[in-house]
Design a protein around this motif. Structure first.
Motif, short mmCIF file in Angstrom:
data_model
loop_
_atom_site.label_atom_id
_atom_site.label_comp_id
_atom_site.label_asym_id
_atom_site.label_seq_id
_atom_site.Cartn_x
_atom_site.Cartn_y
_atom_site.Cartn_z
N GLU A 49 40.28 61.76 113.27
CA GLU A 49 39.34 62.02 113.22
C GLU A 49 38.11 61.65 114.57
N ASP A 50 38.33 60.82 114.43
CA ASP A 50 37.37 60.48 116.26
C ASP A 50 37.37 61.09 117.78
N GLY A 53 36.82 64.85 116.52
CA GLY A 53 35.24 65.30 115.99
C GLY A 53 34.55 65.05 117.58
N SER A 59 31.64 67.56 113.12
CA SER A 59 31.14 66.98 112.21
C SER A 59 32.57 66.46 111.35
N ARG A 60 32.22 65.10 110.52
CA ARG A 60 33.68 64.89 110.01
C ARG A 60 34.15 65.78 108.58
N ASN A 61 32.78 66.58 108.19
CA ASN A 61 33.13 67.04 107.32
C ASN A 61 33.83 68.46 107.61
N ARG A 64 37.57 67.77 108.23
CA ARG A 64 38.91 67.22 106.89
C ARG A 64 38.81 68.42 106.21
#
Length: 239
Positions: A49-50, A53, A59-61, A64
């Motif tokens: 994710e890092d 992103g 964003s993480r959201n 996801r």
């Protein structure tokens, strides 16, 4: 899978412009799906994710949600306490992919209207595959072959069929990653792609459909056998 390098992620910043100001999870999913279909995200790759992103500026959201969409398409898998990975296919997956391809691709050719057909996409993919072969670029041949079949399905003029096959052919690329000798797999099909193209240019839908059906059956056998060898499973034991 834990030790797999996160290849195909570091250069995603070049795709950031595709997101624009109205970035959405669907667009992120489109980018990741394309990376899978192009062979740039291999089975077993962990998706950070890092890293993603930062590369895409989302964003993480959003990530996801994109992961959720691609997990639903069977391109990714979430492993509890380990993360999200590009999926590794098994023999049942390969069989089902080719079953779906046979149903859809042959039906597209059978349902074509009166010639001439719009074959520019097919012709470009054939030329790209032959050019990649001359350069001994067998990953490029594999990508051109995926483009050939997407262009074939596009002849139906159906956005829904295009969307269905986009996911199926991305899954196929995951299976092709398991093949240890891509030249042996892809080289025989270069001429067969051109045969299908020539039959359609001549307006011979029936001939093109017969060529395609045999093509898909032979391809399924070759991919399944190659995957079985890679997995250490005797080919005769697969379904």
């Amino acid at each position: 899978m834990t030790g797999r390098a996160e290849t195909g992620i570091g250069d995603l910043a070049e795709d950031r412009a595709l997101l624009g100001r109205t970035s959405t999870a669907e667009r992120v999913a489109d980018i990741l799906r394309a990376r899978v279909a192009e062979g740039r995200l291999a089975p077993g790759t962990r998706l950070s994710e890092d890293a993603l992103g930062g590369a895409l500026g989302v964003s993480r959201n959003t990530l996801r949600e994109a992961f959720r969409l691609l997990t639903h398409e069977r391109l990714l898998v979430h492993e509890l306490n380990r993360g999200v990975f590009v999926r590794v296919l098994d023999a049942d997956d390969v069989a089902d992919i080719y079953r779906t391809r046979g149903l859809v691709e042959c039906a597209v050719v059978r349902g074509l209207g009166r010639p001439p057909f719009a074959l520019d996409g097919l012709a470009a993919a054939v030329a790209a595959g032959e050019g990649a072969a001359r350069a001994d670029d067998w990953d490029g041949v594999s990508t051109a072959n995926i483009h050939f079949h997407r262009a074939l399905v596009a002849l139906a003029g159906s956005a829904r069929t295009d969307e269905l096959m986009r996911g199926v052919l991305a899954e196929l690329r995951l299976a092709l990653h398991l093949v240890d000798d891509p030249r042996a797999l892809h080289e025989p099909f270069l001429a067969r792609n051109r045969e299908i193209l020539d039959a359609l240019r001549a307006g011979e839908r029936g001939t093109a459909e017969r060529l395609l059906a045999r093509y898909l059956d032979d391809s399924r056998t070759r991919v399944a056998d190659a995957c079985a060898r890679t997995a250490g499973t005797p080919p005769g034991t697969r379904p």
